[in-house]
Scaffold this motif. Structure first.
Motif, short mmCIF file in Angstrom:
data_model
loop_
_atom_site.label_atom_id
_atom_site.label_comp_id
_atom_site.label_asym_id
_atom_site.label_seq_id
_atom_site.Cartn_x
_atom_site.Cartn_y
_atom_site.Cartn_z
N THR A 2 4.16 1.16 9.71
CA THR A 2 3.16 1.91 8.98
C THR A 2 2.92 2.92 9.64
O THR A 2 3.06 3.19 11.06
N LYS A 3 2.27 3.82 8.95
CA LYS A 3 1.47 5.27 9.73
C LYS A 3 0.04 4.96 9.58
O LYS A 3 -0.71 5.99 9.84
N CYS A 42 -7.11 13.51 -0.50
CA CYS A 42 -5.95 13.23 0.10
C CYS A 42 -5.95 13.60 1.73
O CYS A 42 -5.57 12.76 2.66
N PHE A 80 0.76 4.28 -2.95
CA PHE A 80 0.73 5.74 -2.63
C PHE A 80 1.87 6.41 -3.32
O PHE A 80 1.65 7.60 -3.77
N CYS A 92 -8.37 12.37 4.31
CA CYS A 92 -8.03 10.95 4.61
C CYS A 92 -7.05 10.97 5.44
O CYS A 92 -6.90 10.11 6.69
N HIS A 93 -6.08 11.58 5.40
CA HIS A 93 -4.44 11.66 5.91
C HIS A 93 -4.94 12.23 7.46
O HIS A 93 -4.20 11.75 8.24
N ARG A 95 0.85 -1.49 -0.06
CA ARG A 95 0.09 -0.01 0.11
C ARG A 95 0.82 1.25 0.06
O ARG A 95 0.43 2.17 -0.55
N ARG A 96 1.98 1.34 0.73
CA ARG A 96 2.85 2.37 0.77
C ARG A 96 3.46 2.69 -0.72
O ARG A 96 3.79 3.81 -1.14
C1 HEC Z 1 -8.40 6.52 2.18
C2 HEC Z 1 -7.60 7.31 2.71
C3 HEC Z 1 -6.54 7.76 1.98
C4 HEC Z 1 -6.57 8.41 0.86
C5 HEC Z 1 -7.71 9.20 0.12
C6 HEC Z 1 -5.22 8.98 0.42
N1 HEC Z 1 -4.26 8.42 1.33
FE1 HEC Z 1 -2.43 8.67 1.39
N2 HEC Z 1 -2.18 7.57 2.88
C7 HEC Z 1 -3.18 6.90 3.58
C8 HEC Z 1 -2.78 6.33 4.83
C9 HEC Z 1 -3.33 5.36 5.84
C10 HEC Z 1 -1.26 6.18 4.90
C11 HEC Z 1 -0.22 5.35 5.45
C12 HEC Z 1 -0.05 4.18 4.72
C13 HEC Z 1 0.84 3.22 5.70
O1 HEC Z 1 1.88 3.70 6.18
O2 HEC Z 1 0.70 2.12 5.78
C14 HEC Z 1 -0.90 7.04 3.57
C15 HEC Z 1 0.40 7.41 3.05
C16 HEC Z 1 0.68 7.95 1.91
C17 HEC Z 1 1.97 8.40 1.35
C18 HEC Z 1 3.07 7.86 1.96
C19 HEC Z 1 3.51 6.43 1.15
C20 HEC Z 1 4.94 6.02 2.03
O3 HEC Z 1 5.92 5.99 1.56
O4 HEC Z 1 4.68 5.33 3.05
C21 HEC Z 1 1.77 9.00 0.20
C22 HEC Z 1 2.95 9.70 -0.46
C23 HEC Z 1 0.53 9.38 0.02
N3 HEC Z 1 -0.25 8.68 1.24
C24 HEC Z 1 -0.03 10.38 -0.73
C25 HEC Z 1 -1.59 10.36 -1.15
C26 HEC Z 1 -1.90 11.10 -2.02
C27 HEC Z 1 -1.24 12.13 -3.16
C28 HEC Z 1 -3.46 11.14 -2.17
C29 HEC Z 1 -4.43 11.66 -2.93
C30 HEC Z 1 -4.29 11.77 -4.28
C31 HEC Z 1 -3.79 10.18 -1.03
N4 HEC Z 1 -2.37 9.68 -0.58
C32 HEC Z 1 -4.86 9.94 -0.57
C33 HEC Z 1 -4.53 7.12 3.40
C34 HEC Z 1 -5.17 7.90 2.40
#
Ligand code: HEC
Length: 154
Positions: A92-93, A142, A40, A145-146, A36-37
């Motif tokens: 994980t975060k 983004c 993203f 959700c963050h 998942r990371r």
């Molecule tokens: C539904 C919830 C959700 C949405 C919508 C979301 N994120 Fe996230 N994002 C997360 C979560 C939860 C994590 C942490 C994942 C982990 O560490 O396991 C994360 C992590 C990340 C990371 C860090 C990746 C890494 O290196 O660990 C990035 C970059 C990121 N998101 C970018 C985005 C962007 C750009 C968008 C929008 C286009 C977005 N996210 C939309 C929930 C979301």
């Protein structure tokens, strides 16, 4: 014919073997976090070039923008599959609310996917002002959700 079949069977076996090796050093839960990371990260990579075009840091290239928007729309569908049960620990975060408020988390994913799909659709038209506005809407998903589901950087 027989030859072709055995070739296919062999490559399938190799593929299974390869995935098996790749995962052997990690548990399935650890691999899910990595997946998942990484998804993203891949999504953000393609978003980055669009962002630079929107800010005028890079000339607007309609075809490149549209391609990236398609990739982002596709990639936005991937991360949710990596939040499997039991993958709340380790590197994980993700906040525990991902699992305890699963419905809300799903809605947040749906919002991102739908705004990303709209961006890809608009990108075919090539109106940069409309694209900037839609990027703002996508970014909100983004950020939202963050705030609810991702721990702050440490
Ligand atoms: C539904 C919830 C959700 C949405 C919508 C979301 N994120 Fe996230 N994002 C997360 C979560 C939860 C994590 C942490 C994942 C982990 O560490 O396991 C994360 C992590 C990340 C990371 C860090 C990746 C890494 O290196 O660990 C990035 C970059 C990121 N998101 C970018 C985005 C962007 C750009 C968008 C929008 C286009 C977005 N996210 C939309 C929930 C979301």
């Amino acid at each position: 014919m027989l030859k072709k079949t055995s070739k296919i069977v062999l490559s399938a076996a190799l593929l299974v073997g390869f995935v098996g090796v790749a995962q052997a050093e990690m548990t399935r839960e650890e691999y899910a976090v990595k997946f998942r990371r990484s998804s993203f990260t891949a999504m953000t990579w393609y978003y980055g070039a669009m962002s630079r075009m929107a800010k005028g840091e890079m000339p607007y290239d309609k075809a490149l923008f549209a391609r990236n928007a398609e990739y982002v729309a596709f990639l936005s569908k991937l991360p949710k599959d990596g939040f499997i049960p039991g993958s709340d620990g380790g590197d994980t975060k993700a906040k525990p609310e991902v699992w305890s408020k699963a419905d809300k988390f799903k809605e947040a994913n749906d919002r991102m996917e739908s705004e990303a799909a709209k961006l890809a659709e608009l990108a075919k038209g090539g109106n940069l002002d409309a694209l900037k506005e839609q990027m703002g809407k996508l970014q909100k998903t983004c950020k939202g959700c963050h705030e609810d589901f991702k721990k702050k950087a440490d």
